[in-house]
Design a protein around this motif. Structure first.
Motif, PDB file in Angstrom:
ATOM      1  N   PHE B  98      38.265 115.516  13.836  1.00 51.61           N
ATOM      2  CA  PHE B  98      39.553 115.169  13.227  1.00 51.61           C
ATOM      3  C   PHE B  98      40.052 116.389  12.465  1.00 51.61           C
ATOM      4  O   PHE B  98      39.320 116.967  11.648  1.00 51.61           O
ATOM      5  CB  PHE B  98      39.376 113.979  12.275  1.00 51.61           C
ATOM      6  N   ILE B  99      41.276 116.798  12.750  1.00 48.93           N
ATOM      7  CA  ILE B  99      41.881 117.938  12.052  1.00 48.93           C
ATOM      8  C   ILE B  99      43.131 117.461  11.326  1.00 48.93           C
ATOM      9  O   ILE B  99      44.022 116.876  11.946  1.00 48.93           O
ATOM     10  CB  ILE B  99      42.259 119.067  13.042  1.00 48.93           C
ATOM     11  N   ASN B 100      43.172 117.703  10.026  1.00 49.26           N
ATOM     12  CA  ASN B 100      44.369 117.377   9.237  1.00 49.26           C
ATOM     13  C   ASN B 100      44.971 118.686   8.726  1.00 49.26           C
ATOM     14  O   ASN B 100      44.365 119.385   7.915  1.00 49.26           O
ATOM     15  CB  ASN B 100      44.001 116.457   8.078  1.00 49.26           C
ATOM     16  N   ILE B 101      46.140 119.019   9.226  1.00 48.07           N
ATOM     17  CA  ILE B 101      46.864 120.203   8.769  1.00 48.07           C
ATOM     18  C   ILE B 101      47.987 119.740   7.845  1.00 48.07           C
ATOM     19  O   ILE B 101      48.795 118.880   8.220  1.00 48.07           O
ATOM     20  CB  ILE B 101      47.488 120.973   9.946  1.00 48.07           C
ATOM     21  N   THR B 102      48.025 120.313   6.646  1.00 48.10           N
ATOM     22  CA  THR B 102      49.161 120.049   5.778  1.00 48.10           C
ATOM     23  C   THR B 102      49.621 121.380   5.193  1.00 48.10           C
ATOM     24  O   THR B 102      49.236 122.439   5.678  1.00 48.10           O
ATOM     25  CB  THR B 102      48.815 119.001   4.693  1.00 48.10           C
ATOM     26  N   SER B 143      36.475 113.161  21.553  1.00 51.29           N
ATOM     27  CA  SER B 143      37.782 112.819  20.973  1.00 51.29           C
ATOM     28  C   SER B 143      38.232 113.879  19.986  1.00 51.29           C
ATOM     29  O   SER B 143      37.454 114.313  19.135  1.00 51.29           O
ATOM     30  CB  SER B 143      37.665 111.456  20.268  1.00 51.29           C
ATOM     31  N   LEU B 144      39.495 114.264  20.112  1.00 51.53           N
ATOM     32  CA  LEU B 144      40.132 115.122  19.117  1.00 51.53           C
ATOM     33  C   LEU B 144      41.337 114.372  18.566  1.00 51.53           C
ATOM     34  O   LEU B 144      42.195 113.918  19.330  1.00 51.53           O
ATOM     35  CB  LEU B 144      40.589 116.442  19.741  1.00 51.53           C
ATOM     36  N   VAL B 145      41.381 114.229  17.260  1.00 52.11           N
ATOM     37  CA  VAL B 145      42.534 113.600  16.599  1.00 52.11           C
ATOM     38  C   VAL B 145      43.135 114.633  15.639  1.00 52.11           C
ATOM     39  O   VAL B 145      42.413 115.199  14.808  1.00 52.11           O
ATOM     40  CB  VAL B 145      42.118 112.331  15.829  1.00 52.11           C
ATOM     41  N   VAL B 146      44.425 114.899  15.786  1.00 52.75           N
ATOM     42  CA  VAL B 146      45.094 115.905  14.954  1.00 52.75           C
ATOM     43  C   VAL B 146      46.235 115.225  14.191  1.00 52.75           C
ATOM     44  O   VAL B 146      47.059 114.524  14.782  1.00 52.75           O
ATOM     45  CB  VAL B 146      45.652 117.060  15.815  1.00 52.75           C
ATOM     46  N   LEU B 147      46.253 115.441  12.893  1.00 56.46           N
ATOM     47  CA  LEU B 147      47.341 114.963  12.042  1.00 56.46           C
ATOM     48  C   LEU B 147      47.990 116.175  11.397  1.00 56.46           C
ATOM     49  O   LEU B 147      47.312 116.975  10.737  1.00 56.46           O
ATOM     50  CB  LEU B 147      46.794 114.027  10.958  1.00 56.46           C
ATOM     51  N   MET B 148      49.286 116.349  11.610  1.00 60.92           N
ATOM     52  CA  MET B 148      50.007 117.500  11.041  1.00 60.92           C
ATOM     53  C   MET B 148      51.202 116.994  10.246  1.00 60.92           C
ATOM     54  O   MET B 148      51.968 116.174  10.748  1.00 60.92           O
ATOM     55  CB  MET B 148      50.508 118.426  12.146  1.00 60.92           C
ATOM     56  N   SER B 149      51.363 117.524   9.040  1.00 61.22           N
ATOM     57  CA  SER B 149      52.485 117.045   8.235  1.00 61.22           C
ATOM     58  C   SER B 149      53.414 118.172   7.790  1.00 61.22           C
ATOM     59  O   SER B 149      54.325 117.949   7.005  1.00 61.22           O
ATOM     60  CB  SER B 149      51.976 116.271   7.021  1.00 61.22           C
TER      61      SER B 149
END
Lengths: 183, 243
Positions: B98-102, B143-149
């Motif tokens: 899981f990658i969270n980019i902010t 699984s790759l889950v990416v959240l970018m804000s």
């Protein structure tokens, strides 16, 4: 070597040739802006795609004394050709360099002031975005304006480069960015 | 095993708050192991842009307690590559990342280059293509889950889906490629979309979290959230441990 002329004046028309996306609806490519002295500052006259929106109507830029920036300190890639799609990569690279230069040289001669950048420049952008319908909001944004002598080759003439830099500031919702033009 | 990378480059305080919210959600509600979470922020500390080095970091506005996450690197490409290598060294075929980019995003306006992440220091641009080239070096995984804000984050979607070595990839972004993202106007301690998605992910699929985060009255009307998954079944992924 680029001239380092402390007598460079602001009062002339400047043609905008590129702008980062979040400023492109304010400083649209092919727009012309000019600065006119008004009391202790400069007001902006704007001709172009969104001039009727009056983004600069109440804006007064203040002249900040300082070292006149030499383009040599930014890049050795000059004279630049006039902007075209064939040279957009050179101008993009220049924008990258200018951002670092502006941050590492806080005492340069410049104009500075505050404008308001709308979240969408045009109604169709909101419609295409998928965002819920909303009243346009504007982002209060400080700008610094620099000029560099003898940077852009136009026939036998060397034009001045105009750079409008949006500093990175915590009170502002957006990041930094640049607008580039010449006289 | 589940791994996570939480990243913010030129952070404002609300971005650090968002990383902490994500960290606590992964640990407390989803059971991630702390050592499997790599936090990269600004200058490698809990500070953010315009903080004085002498200024105490303060408390997390979520509950008034001290920040719990440990920042292991700066918010830039080199540190992100290092985190990816650390993950890759222990990423097995059944694992999830899981990658969270902010933080902040930029866009020069050239569609062929796409958007950038504004990273530490001096807002150095970490371009979409460079980001995806780094991502593509991961080994195959479940699984790759990416959240970018960040602003213009939607411009990462096709490139991330194309570059992902995962068998299932899902990505949620706060905006389309050409629009900016916004803080939560009623509480500037947070980025609107990131807070809403993270707040919804425990017990939901990634697509359900997206739907929850974009409900009228919850989503910021100024954001333009996007979601994509490949294959379609990837939208049913969760961040919960596989049984």
């Amino acid at each position: 070597m680029s001239a380092n002329d402390e007598g460079l004046t602001w009062e002339r028309p400047w043609q905008i040739v590129r702008a980062d996306l979040d400023m492109a609806h304010v400083f649209a490519p092919q727009d012309t802006i000019s600065f006119t002295r008004n009391g202790n500052g400069y007001v902006i006259a704007h001709k172009g795609a969104a001039a009727s929106a009056g983004y600069f109507r109440d804006v007064v830029l203040t002249e900040v004394a300082g070292e006149q920036p030499s383009f040599d300190a930014v890049s050795r890639d000059y004279p630049l050709p006039l902007f075209s799609k064939h040279h957009k990569h050179r101008y993009r690279t220049l924008a990258d360099r200018l951002e670092v230069f502006a941050q590492t040289h806080p005492s340069l001669r410049r104009l500075e002031g505050t404008i308001k950048i709308p979240c969408h420049g045009f109604t169709h952008q909101e419609q295409e975005s998928g965002a819920d319908p909303h009243v346009p909001t504007s982002i209060t944004t400080k700008i610094h304006v620099y000029q560099f002598a003898d940077v852009v080759q136009d026939g036998t003439r060397l034009k001045r480069l105009l750079v409008i830099y949006k500093p990175f500031a915590p009170h502002c919702a957006n990041g930094n960015g640049t607008v580039i033009g010449y006289d | 095993m589940r791994h996570a990378i939480l990243f913010s480059g030129m952070s404002f305080k609300r971005h650090v708050n968002g990383l902490e919210l994500c960290y606590r959600t992964l640990i407390d509600q989803l059971g991630f192991a702390a050592e499997a979470i790599h936090v990269l922020n600004f200058d490698g500390t809990l500070q953010c842009f315009c903080d004085s080095e002498d200024e105490p970091v303060g408390v997390w506005p979520g509950d008034g307690t001290a920040y719990r996450m440990t920042v292991e690197g700066e918010g830039n490409r080199r540190a992100f590559q290092r985190a990816l290598r650390a993950v890759a060294a222990c990423l097995y075929p059944d694992d999830q990342l899981f990658i969270n980019i902010t933080g902040h995003g930029g866009h020069r306006g050239d569609e062929e280059y796409g958007p950038d992440l504004l990273t530490y220091p001096f807002c150095k641009r970490y371009g979409r293509d460079a980001f995806c080239a780094d991502l593509a070096l991961l080994p195959e995984h479940r699984s790759l889950v990416v959240l970018m804000s960040q602003c213009f984050s939607g411009g990462f979607i096709p490139a991330v889906l194309a570059a992902s070595p995962a068998r299932q990839t899902a990505i949620a972004t706060a905006t389309t490629e050409k629009l900016q993202s916004f803080m939560q106007f009623e509480d500037p301690n947070w980025d609107s979309f990131q807070r809403n998605w993270i707040g919804a992910i425990a017990g939901r699929t990634v697509h359900e979290a997206f739907q929850h985060a974009t409900r009228p009255g919850v989503a910021s009307p100024y954001d333009s959230p996007q979601f994509a998954a490949h294959p379609t079944a990837a939208s049913e992924a969760t961040l919960m441990e596989l049984r």
